[in-house]
Motif scaffolding. Structure first.
Motif, PDB file in Angstrom:
ATOM      1  N   TRP A  15       0.827  -1.212   0.000  1.00  0.00           N
ATOM      2  CA  TRP A  15       0.000   0.000   0.000  1.00  0.00           C
ATOM      3  C   TRP A  15       0.859   1.259   0.000  1.00  0.00           C
ATOM      4  O   TRP A  15       0.462   2.294  -0.578  1.00  0.00           O
ATOM      5  N   ILE A  16       2.047   1.176   0.577  1.00  0.00           N
ATOM      6  CA  ILE A  16       2.935   2.338   0.543  1.00  0.00           C
ATOM      7  C   ILE A  16       3.466   2.559  -0.864  1.00  0.00           C
ATOM      8  O   ILE A  16       3.574   3.692  -1.352  1.00  0.00           O
ATOM      9  N   ILE A  17       3.809   1.446  -1.556  1.00  0.00           N
ATOM     10  CA  ILE A  17       4.300   1.570  -2.931  1.00  0.00           C
ATOM     11  C   ILE A  17       3.223   2.162  -3.830  1.00  0.00           C
ATOM     12  O   ILE A  17       3.481   3.070  -4.639  1.00  0.00           O
ATOM     13  N   VAL A  18       1.983   1.653  -3.716  1.00  0.00           N
ATOM     14  CA  VAL A  18       0.887   2.161  -4.542  1.00  0.00           C
ATOM     15  C   VAL A  18       0.638   3.639  -4.255  1.00  0.00           C
ATOM     16  O   VAL A  18       0.451   4.451  -5.175  1.00  0.00           O
ATOM     17  N   THR A  19       0.653   4.001  -2.996  1.00  0.00           N
ATOM     18  CA  THR A  19       0.438   5.408  -2.639  1.00  0.00           C
ATOM     19  C   THR A  19       1.525   6.299  -3.217  1.00  0.00           C
ATOM     20  O   THR A  19       1.255   7.387  -3.742  1.00  0.00           O
ATOM     21  N   ALA A  20       2.783   5.837  -3.140  1.00  0.00           N
ATOM     22  CA  ALA A  20       3.888   6.630  -3.684  1.00  0.00           C
ATOM     23  C   ALA A  20       3.756   6.801  -5.192  1.00  0.00           C
ATOM     24  O   ALA A  20       4.001   7.889  -5.738  1.00  0.00           O
TER      25      ALA A  20
END
Length: 334
Positions: A222-227
């Protein structure tokens, strides 16, 4: 209850009849980190102005530590830590005194090992734990207990704050330990105690310290997608802004350095040509060579007259004027 009253009555009779001073009660040693204090309770029956004397006796010596004190406590911290001692205390009143009350004491075995100081730092999904102490304090000097016990280690007990029943342990031989393999973004609590395997001694547990782990180095999806979404949004917003900014600056620069109002073309051509008057007014030098051709100009009046008198052409002179014309390549052009 009746027996207790009988004992009290017997004590009063002995005190009154024979003048015997009762012994101190509940004699005990309080020792933490080699800070030794002998304590006791006053006798059940005693006169006013009662005092106490305390001493120690060993296989090689004896020494009075407190004499004629009114307090019910005596400091024995100056005892050497190795060896066995007999501690004694008695009550005194004027010239009378009670019997000695004895207890045995071995500092290395009987002192309580206090809890160490603990500091926890969360870093990279792990908990970094630092230990200090416990210390034996004598005046202005402070000595770590591990210097007395030889073999020493710290035992760390840790658990998730949400599940205090599942406790894990690990032993550290040095003054720090890294708790790894923990769940990321989870609060863990821990307590630490000092242990001397050689003397089979276990210290008291420190106060509970809790801290939260952080990222364990594996970035969640989810952090990768948000970034990525944030990056795309920045690109979508930044490109138009940069384009319009560049276009505006280009227009302004073009307006300043390349104005749209240009000089008329026919005036440019006229000004680029050399001046006619200067060619005729300027004197010719002998070196200048001009070639001329003849140009005949016939006026309209002369042409009409010629038509009327075509038969008498030989008698009338022609109205002609010869004007020199510069040949091709000369300075004059019409």
């Amino acid at each position: 209850m009746a027996r207790r009253l009988q004992a009290l009555l017997a004590g009063c009779l002995l005190w009154s009849a024979f003048g015997i001073v009762p012994e101190p009660k509940n004699v005990r040693m309080s020792s933490v980190n080699f800070n030794n204090s002998l304590r006791w309770d006053p006798p059940t029956f005693h006169k006013e102005n009662i005092t106490y004397t305390a001493r120690y006796v060993s296989s090689v010596s004896e020494n009075i530590m407190c004499k004629n004190i009114v307090n019910t406590e005596c400091d024995f911290s100056s005892l050497i830590i190795y060896g066995d001692f007999t501690l004694q205390v008695r009550a005194e009143s004027k010239n009378e005194e009670s019997d000695w009350v004895n207890i045995t004491f071995s500092p290395m075995d009987d002192t309580i090992i206090g809890p160490p100081d603990v500091k926890v730092k969360s870093e990279s999904g792990s908990l970094h734990v630092d230990f200090t102490g416990p210390f034996a304090v004598h005046g202005l000097e402070k000595w770590p207990l591990k210097t007395y016990y030889g073999s020493w280690m710290y035992r760390v007990l840790y658990w998730k704050k949400t599940n205090s029943e599942e406790v894990k342990t690990t032993d550290a031989k040095y003054d720090s330990e890294i708790l790894s393999g923990l769940d990321p973004w989870t609060i863990y609590c821990l307590r630490v105690q000092g242990i001397s395997p050689e003397f089979n001694r276990t210290g008291e547990l420190s106060e509970e310290v809790c801290d939260s782990t952080t990222d364990n180095g594996i970035t969640p999806v989810w952090i990768i997608v948000t970034a990525l979404l944030i990056s795309m949004l920045l690109v979508v917003v930044t490109i138009p802004v940069c384009f319009f900014t560049f276009a505006y600056m280009y227009q302004q620069a073009r307006y300043v350095f390349c104005p749209t109002h240009s000089f008329p073309q026919h005036l440019k051509e006229f000004l680029n040509k050399p001046s006619y008057s200067s060619q005729f007014l300027s004197p010719q030098t002998p070196e200048e060579d001009h070639s001329y051709a003849k140009l005949t100009v016939i006026s309209e009046e002369s042409e009409n007259y010629s038509n009327e008198t075509s038969n008498t052409k030989e008698q009338l002179p022609d109205y002609q004027e010869e004007i020199p014309i510069a040949e091709e390549g000369s300075a004059f052009k019409k």
